[in-house]
Structure formats: C-alpha cells, structure tokens
Enzyme design. Structure first.
Site, PDB file in Angstrom:
ATOM      1  CG  ASP A 104       6.931   4.335   2.224  1.00 54.54           C
ATOM      2  OD1 ASP A 104       6.996   3.121   2.505  1.00 54.54           O
ATOM      3  OD2 ASP A 104       6.527   5.197   3.043  1.00 54.54           O
ATOM      4  CD  GLU A 154       4.404   0.278   6.817  1.00 53.91           C
ATOM      5  OE1 GLU A 154       5.378   0.507   7.567  1.00 53.91           O
ATOM      6  OE2 GLU A 154       3.953   1.151   6.040  1.00 53.91           O
ATOM      7  CD  GLU A 155       2.896   4.069   4.120  1.00 57.16           C
ATOM      8  OE1 GLU A 155       2.934   4.677   5.211  1.00 57.16           O
ATOM      9  OE2 GLU A 155       3.853   4.045   3.331  1.00 57.16           O
ATOM     10  CG  ASP A 193       9.124   0.339   4.413  1.00 61.01           C
ATOM     11  OD1 ASP A 193       9.161   1.131   3.456  1.00 61.01           O
ATOM     12  OD2 ASP A 193       8.212   0.346   5.276  1.00 61.01           O
ATOM     13  CG  ASP A 235      -0.222   0.095   2.542  1.00 63.49           C
ATOM     14  OD1 ASP A 235       0.799  -0.600   2.710  1.00 63.49           O
ATOM     15  OD2 ASP A 235      -0.682   0.855   3.425  1.00 63.49           O
TER      16      ASP A 235
END
Length: 418
Positions: free
Chosen positions: A148, A182-183, A205, A87
């Site tokens: 990212d 994850e965000e 990451d 994501d």
C-alpha cells in the site's frame, strides 16, 4: 490485443525495489511533502519513466511525479490518468523493508523469519484461500511491506512500459500521477490538476483481485481540547479538576457496541479517538469521524458534542473547545454522474479474465478528493492486503492482473470513443 507477460519478473523486481525505499509520511510535519525521503522514490520513478521513453516525466517541488504517454489514436479520446501514492503509513515502520517471495503458496502458515511471532494464517487472511499456487510477497517481520501503495506504483509502471513498447495498441493520451502523503490525508493538497490535464482518472490502490470501488466514507476530523483546573495535589481538595480525568470520562462515555471501528462493518459509520495527550491543566484528543452518508456523518459529530457537554456538567470550572473539520467526501455522488468511468473499469477487469467485485471502501483514497475536485476517479485493485502492519502481503499473480486491467482501460477508452 497483445497479452501482457511478466516473463522477466520485471513486475516483482520493480515492486521489491520500491518497497526497500523508506517513504513513510509524517502527520506531525507541516512540510510538503511531510518527509523529504518520499522524493527519493520519486526520483527513481522519474528516472525509470524517462528510460521507458516518457520524455516529460518529472518530480515537482512538492514531491509529485507527473508523466504523459502521448495519444497514438486519430480519435479525440478523453485523457485518462492512473494514480498511486508513494508514501507508506505512519502506523508501522517502513525503514529497512526486506521483501520475501513465498513461491507456489500451498495454504501453509507463513512465518516471517525476523520475528517468528508474526504469522500469516489463512484463517486470519481469508483472501489467501484464492492464492493457492501463487507467489506471495511479504516483509520479513519487523516492518510493513509497503504494498500500500507501491504495488500500484509498480503496476502503473509496468503498464506504461508495455504501452510504450507496443505502439500498435491504440490509446488516447495517458497521464501518470504519483502522489506523496496520501496516508496522512494530504495526497492531493498540491496536485496541479490543470497541469495534469486529465478528464477522468483511476487510483490503483485497492485490495482484492477484481475489485473496483466507486464509494468511500465521507470523513471529518475533530479536535477536542479540555482546559481543567490545576492545583498542588497536596492541597487540591475541592479545587482541582484534572483535564486528563475529564478527557478520560469523555472517552469512557463513547458508545462501545456501535459507532466504533471494532463494532461496525460494511456501511456503518464510526466515531474514533486516534490520539490523546495532556496534563492536569489541559488535555487534547483527536478523533476521526466516518460515514457513507453525509447527514449521518454530521449526526456523529453532534453525538460527540452532546457527550462532551454531558460530562462537562460535572466539572463547572473547566471548559472545552471542540473543532470539527471536513477531510473528504464520498466520491459516489460525483461518479454517479459519469457512469462510463465505472463501466469501463468493470469491463477492463472482465477482459483480464477475472470476476468483477464492485464494492465500497471503508476508508478513503486520493480518488475521493480528486473526484470532488472535478476529476472523477474510482479505485481499482492493486492486490495489496493487511496494509499498515507487519502482516501486509501481496500476490504477484494478482498484481499481474492489475497490470492487465490498466492496459485494458487505456485501450477501452480509445475503442469506445466514436
């Protein structure tokens, strides 16, 4: 060992393909994953993993991608996982990303054509000074890039393809995990660690070339609800206690020279309001609370409650409710128990021919929670910069070094096993 070569530009081809797929997560959604479109990228990744020759690659109902590269070693090597998230941040649009490659960067300002007001300057992006002669990838000016963490996805995919294509390079079982959400802090909510079956892991990451991170913030989230007293504004004297104004007073009372993101750095923590909404009768604010030290983290929560109580004394007919919830914890306390995980990561970076930069993250990764769930997981660089905004960029050459580092890690774990 064989040297990884990106001679066919497969790395940037993967990356630019991935960033064009909108995978923005949504914190307001209760579904898992939070946006169904994240699975669109998951399906592409699974198809490519199968094409590489990784036969068990699959996408599960929650949007997680799992895959295994079987061991080709006679040794009993610990099972290592490489993890990245699919994501992109809700903070900036990821719809219609148009990646651009600025070849042979020479230090000039990079003006993004779809919005010429978006300019990448070396004075504002110090890491650009190390990129002279390299190829810089940006978006076109109207979206984030998505490095990212699609840089990490592309790097893990490239490393996987290389290892499968060169069975003479000995390694243990390698697991691949690509996560959604994850965000928005839910990246491992539905990760099946039993199915994954890994002993140790690395999230890919991180930011600057050569960086490896074994420490993150510990994190709490807070929700403050103010219940005021509403009345007709024409007849409100001595009666109305506006929840909006009460909340405004609380926000104004927060420290301005400390405990706030714009006034802190390195290992200083903060207390940060991230959203507000409301009306005269009820208003609500959400906060994130961060520190590397769990005791200081708890103290920041108490600071917030003390400020709320002090303000509320001026509004005797109004009430408040403050809930503080744990989000994730500093992974260092776990990683310190398994020093070889960090040691091998640093060695892998050195073998890629770049200096090691051991540092802490003023943020969190999936590795924070994975570590506390029993899967020790530091974070290695992916070469992503200025994430969550339109000035996001990545370097092809830094991404190549990340691929080499992943390959090196696979081989080092086999080499170091007796």
């Amino acid at each position: 060992m064989l040297k990884y070569l990106n001679s066919s530009n497969s790395l940037q081809n993967r990356f630019t393909e991935y960033v064009k797929i909108d995978t923005q997560s949504d914190p307001a959604s209760a579904s898992i994953p939070s946006t169904e479109k994240q699975k669109n990228l998951g399906k592409v990744l699974v198809a490519q993993l199968l094409e590489i020759g990784i036969g068990d690659a699959h996408l599960d109902e929650y949007g997680y991608v799992y895959a295994t590269i079987p061991s080709n070693s006679a040794k009993k090597v610990p099972v290592i996982c490489f993890c990245s998230h699919m994501d992109t941040s809700p903070d900036c649009s990821g719809d219609g990303v148009k990646p651009m490659i600025h070849y042979n960067y020479q230090g000039q300002d990079l003006v993004l054509p779809d919005d010429p007001s978006i300019v990448l300057k070396m004075t504002e992006h110090p890491d650009l000074k190390d990129q002279i002669g390299n190829d810089i990838i940006t978006a076109s000016g109207t979206t984030l890039l998505g490095a990212d963490n699609k840089a990490g996805l592309a790097e893990i995919m490239e490393a996987a393809a290389f290892l499968v294509a060169h069975p003479e390079l000995k390694h243990g079982t390698i697991k691949i995990l690509f996560t959604p959400d994850e965000e928005i802090g839910r990246g491992v909510d539905k990760a099946d660690l039993k199915k994954l079956g890994a002993d140790f892991a690395y999230t890919v990451d991180g930011e600057t070339r050569g960086s490896i991170e074994d420490e993150t913030f510990s994190a709490d989230g807070a929700v403050l609800i103010i219940k005021g007293v509403s009345s007709h504004p024409g007849f409100a004297k001595g009666k109305m206690e506006s929840a909006i104004k009460i909340l405004g007073d609380i926000l104004s009372a927060l420290p301005k020279d400390r405990l706030t993101p714009e006034a802190t750095e390195q290992k200083e923590g903060f207390l940060h309001p991230v959203s507000v909404q409301g009306n005269v009768e009820q208003a609500e604010a959400h906060f994130i609370i961060r520190d590397f030290d769990d005791d200081l983290l708890a103290e920041h929560g108490r600071t917030l409650e003390t400020l709320v109580k002090q303000v509320m004394e001026s509004y005797p007919n109004s009430t408040y409710e403050l809930k503080i919830k744990q989000q994730y914890r500093n992974m260092k306390k776990v990683l310190d128990q398994y020093p070889q995980v960090l040691e091998y990561g640093m060695l892998a970076i050195e073998r890629a021919g770049i200096p090691v930069k051991k540092q802490s993250i003023r943020g969190g990764t999936d590795g924070s929670r994975l570590s506390l769930m029993g899967l020790p997981c530091p974070n290695i660089f992916a070469g992503e910069h200025a994430f969550h905004g339109k000035q996001e960029w990545a370097s092809v050459q830094d991404m190549e070094k990340a691929v080499e580092t992943i390959i090196n890690l696979a081989l080092i774990w086999e080499e170091k096993t007796n």
